[in-house]
Design a protein around this motif. Structure first.
Motif, PDB file in Angstrom:
ATOM      1  N   LYS A 286      -7.453 -14.846   9.797  1.00  0.00           N
ATOM      2  CA  LYS A 286      -6.157 -13.646  10.764  1.00  0.00           C
ATOM      3  C   LYS A 286      -7.097 -12.132   9.087  1.00  0.00           C
ATOM      4  CE  LYS A 286      -5.160 -14.946  14.672  1.00  0.00           C
ATOM      5  NZ  LYS A 286      -3.373 -15.708  15.462  1.00  0.00           N
ATOM      6  N   LYS A 287      -7.417 -11.452   9.332  1.00  0.00           N
ATOM      7  CA  LYS A 287      -7.641 -10.624   8.173  1.00  0.00           C
ATOM      8  C   LYS A 287      -6.550  -9.501   8.311  1.00  0.00           C
ATOM      9  CE  LYS A 287     -12.692 -10.141   7.802  1.00  0.00           C
ATOM     10  NZ  LYS A 287     -13.596  -9.701   7.171  1.00  0.00           N
ATOM     11  N   THR A 288      -5.396  -9.618   7.703  1.00  0.00           N
ATOM     12  CA  THR A 288      -4.395  -8.578   7.997  1.00  0.00           C
ATOM     13  C   THR A 288      -5.136  -7.309   7.618  1.00  0.00           C
ATOM     14  OG1 THR A 288      -3.770  -8.963   5.391  1.00  0.00           O
ATOM     15  CG2 THR A 288      -2.804 -10.033   7.190  1.00  0.00           C
ATOM     16  N   LYS A 289      -4.366  -6.332   8.775  1.00  0.00           N
ATOM     17  CA  LYS A 289      -5.149  -5.059   8.009  1.00  0.00           C
ATOM     18  C   LYS A 289      -3.749  -4.592   7.573  1.00  0.00           C
ATOM     19  CE  LYS A 289      -6.821  -4.672  12.575  1.00  0.00           C
ATOM     20  NZ  LYS A 289      -7.611  -3.569  13.990  1.00  0.00           N
ATOM     21  N   ILE A 290      -4.642  -3.170   6.122  1.00  0.00           N
ATOM     22  CA  ILE A 290      -3.418  -2.380   5.703  1.00  0.00           C
ATOM     23  C   ILE A 290      -2.942  -1.407   6.080  1.00  0.00           C
ATOM     24  CG2 ILE A 290      -3.149  -1.057   3.581  1.00  0.00           C
ATOM     25  CD1 ILE A 290      -5.247  -3.298   2.795  1.00  0.00           C
ATOM     26  N   ASN A 291      -1.443  -1.302   6.196  1.00  0.00           N
ATOM     27  CA  ASN A 291      -1.656  -0.456   6.717  1.00  0.00           C
ATOM     28  C   ASN A 291      -0.840   1.000   5.907  1.00  0.00           C
ATOM     29  OD1 ASN A 291       0.720   1.189   8.988  1.00  0.00           O
ATOM     30  ND2 ASN A 291       2.686   0.155   8.566  1.00  0.00           N
ATOM     31  N   TYR A 292      -1.685   1.746   6.470  1.00  0.00           N
ATOM     32  CA  TYR A 292      -1.560   3.409   5.808  1.00  0.00           C
ATOM     33  C   TYR A 292      -0.792   4.062   6.117  1.00  0.00           C
ATOM     34  CZ  TYR A 292      -5.898   2.036   3.988  1.00  0.00           C
ATOM     35  OH  TYR A 292      -6.825   1.109   2.618  1.00  0.00           O
ATOM     36  N   LYS A 293       0.648   4.002   7.579  1.00  0.00           N
ATOM     37  CA  LYS A 293       1.519   4.306   7.695  1.00  0.00           C
ATOM     38  C   LYS A 293       1.974   5.269   6.247  1.00  0.00           C
ATOM     39  CE  LYS A 293       4.927   5.150  11.386  1.00  0.00           C
ATOM     40  NZ  LYS A 293       5.895   4.341  12.570  1.00  0.00           N
ATOM     41  N   TRP A 294       2.598   4.862   5.565  1.00  0.00           N
ATOM     42  CA  TRP A 294       3.222   5.211   4.059  1.00  0.00           C
ATOM     43  C   TRP A 294       2.315   5.697   4.186  1.00  0.00           C
ATOM     44  CZ3 TRP A 294       1.586   5.206  -0.641  1.00  0.00           C
ATOM     45  CH2 TRP A 294       0.550   3.082  -0.458  1.00  0.00           C
ATOM     46  N   LEU A 295       1.279   6.230   4.078  1.00  0.00           N
ATOM     47  CA  LEU A 295       0.422   6.922   3.125  1.00  0.00           C
ATOM     48  C   LEU A 295       0.600   8.640   3.583  1.00  0.00           C
ATOM     49  CD1 LEU A 295      -1.362   7.087   0.635  1.00  0.00           C
ATOM     50  CD2 LEU A 295      -2.975   6.591   1.862  1.00  0.00           C
ATOM     51  N   SER A 296       0.257   8.214   5.088  1.00  0.00           N
ATOM     52  CA  SER A 296       0.376   8.858   6.096  1.00  0.00           C
ATOM     53  C   SER A 296       1.560  10.047   5.824  1.00  0.00           C
ATOM     54  CB  SER A 296      -0.497   8.836   7.382  1.00  0.00           C
ATOM     55  OG  SER A 296       0.517   8.570   8.194  1.00  0.00           O
ATOM     56  N   ILE A 297       1.833   9.279   5.910  1.00  0.00           N
ATOM     57  CA  ILE A 297       4.134  10.052   5.703  1.00  0.00           C
ATOM     58  C   ILE A 297       4.224  10.679   4.173  1.00  0.00           C
ATOM     59  CG2 ILE A 297       6.142   9.386   5.808  1.00  0.00           C
ATOM     60  CD1 ILE A 297       5.719   7.558   7.387  1.00  0.00           C
TER      61      ILE A 297
ATOM     62  N   ALA B 187       1.933  12.118   2.337  1.00  0.00           N
ATOM     63  CA  ALA B 187       0.846  13.262   2.477  1.00  0.00           C
ATOM     64  C   ALA B 187       1.260  14.434   2.959  1.00  0.00           C
ATOM     65  CB  ALA B 187      -0.776  12.797   2.490  1.00  0.00           C
ATOM     66  N   THR B 188       1.634  14.636   4.200  1.00  0.00           N
ATOM     67  CA  THR B 188       2.392  15.044   4.714  1.00  0.00           C
ATOM     68  C   THR B 188       3.893  15.509   4.846  1.00  0.00           C
ATOM     69  OG1 THR B 188       1.939  13.681   7.397  1.00  0.00           O
ATOM     70  CG2 THR B 188       3.204  15.666   7.148  1.00  0.00           C
ATOM     71  N   VAL B 189       4.091  15.132   3.579  1.00  0.00           N
ATOM     72  CA  VAL B 189       5.487  15.749   2.917  1.00  0.00           C
ATOM     73  C   VAL B 189       4.787  16.556   2.064  1.00  0.00           C
ATOM     74  CG1 VAL B 189       7.526  15.294   1.365  1.00  0.00           C
ATOM     75  CG2 VAL B 189       7.076  13.870   3.690  1.00  0.00           C
ATOM     76  N   ALA B 190       3.958  16.047   1.150  1.00  0.00           N
ATOM     77  CA  ALA B 190       3.225  16.823   0.416  1.00  0.00           C
ATOM     78  C   ALA B 190       2.162  17.806   0.908  1.00  0.00           C
ATOM     79  CB  ALA B 190       2.314  15.713  -0.629  1.00  0.00           C
TER      80      ALA B 190
END
Length: 91
Positions: free
Chosen positions: A39-50, A52-55
């Motif tokens: 099964k392909k694991t999806k990369i979780n970009y949630k931390w990246l969006s957080i 980017a929001t903080v920046a």
């Protein structure tokens, strides 16, 4: 060389190999594991969006936050006329 290959093929005797009774089941299990097991694991970009929001919020705050140094420079500036520099040019 072609003669050597022909001699080898003539001397080859096919061996009869008996498969185990469970061979088909083992093969199907391996095939199922190979095709459907990964099964392909999806990369979780949630931390990246957080991040980017903080920046973005920090850059907006820095842009619009009033700085004391800007206000101080406005207070220090005063009107300079030629009369204040030279007594001859006073009206």
């Amino acid at each position: 060389m072609p003669q050597d290959i022909r001699d080898s093929v003539k001397k080859y005797k096919e061996e009869k190999v008996d498969l185990s009774a469970n061979h088909v089941n083992k093969f199907e299990a391996l095939l199922e594991k190979e095709l459907h097991g990964k099964k392909k694991t999806k990369i979780n970009y949630k931390w990246l969006s957080i991040a980017a929001t903080v920046a973005l919020l920090v850059s907006i705050c820095v842009q619009f936050y009033p700085s004391k140094s800007i206000n101080e420079t406005k207070k220090i500036t005063k009107e300079i006329s030629l009369g204040s520099i030279s007594p001859n040019l006073k009206p």
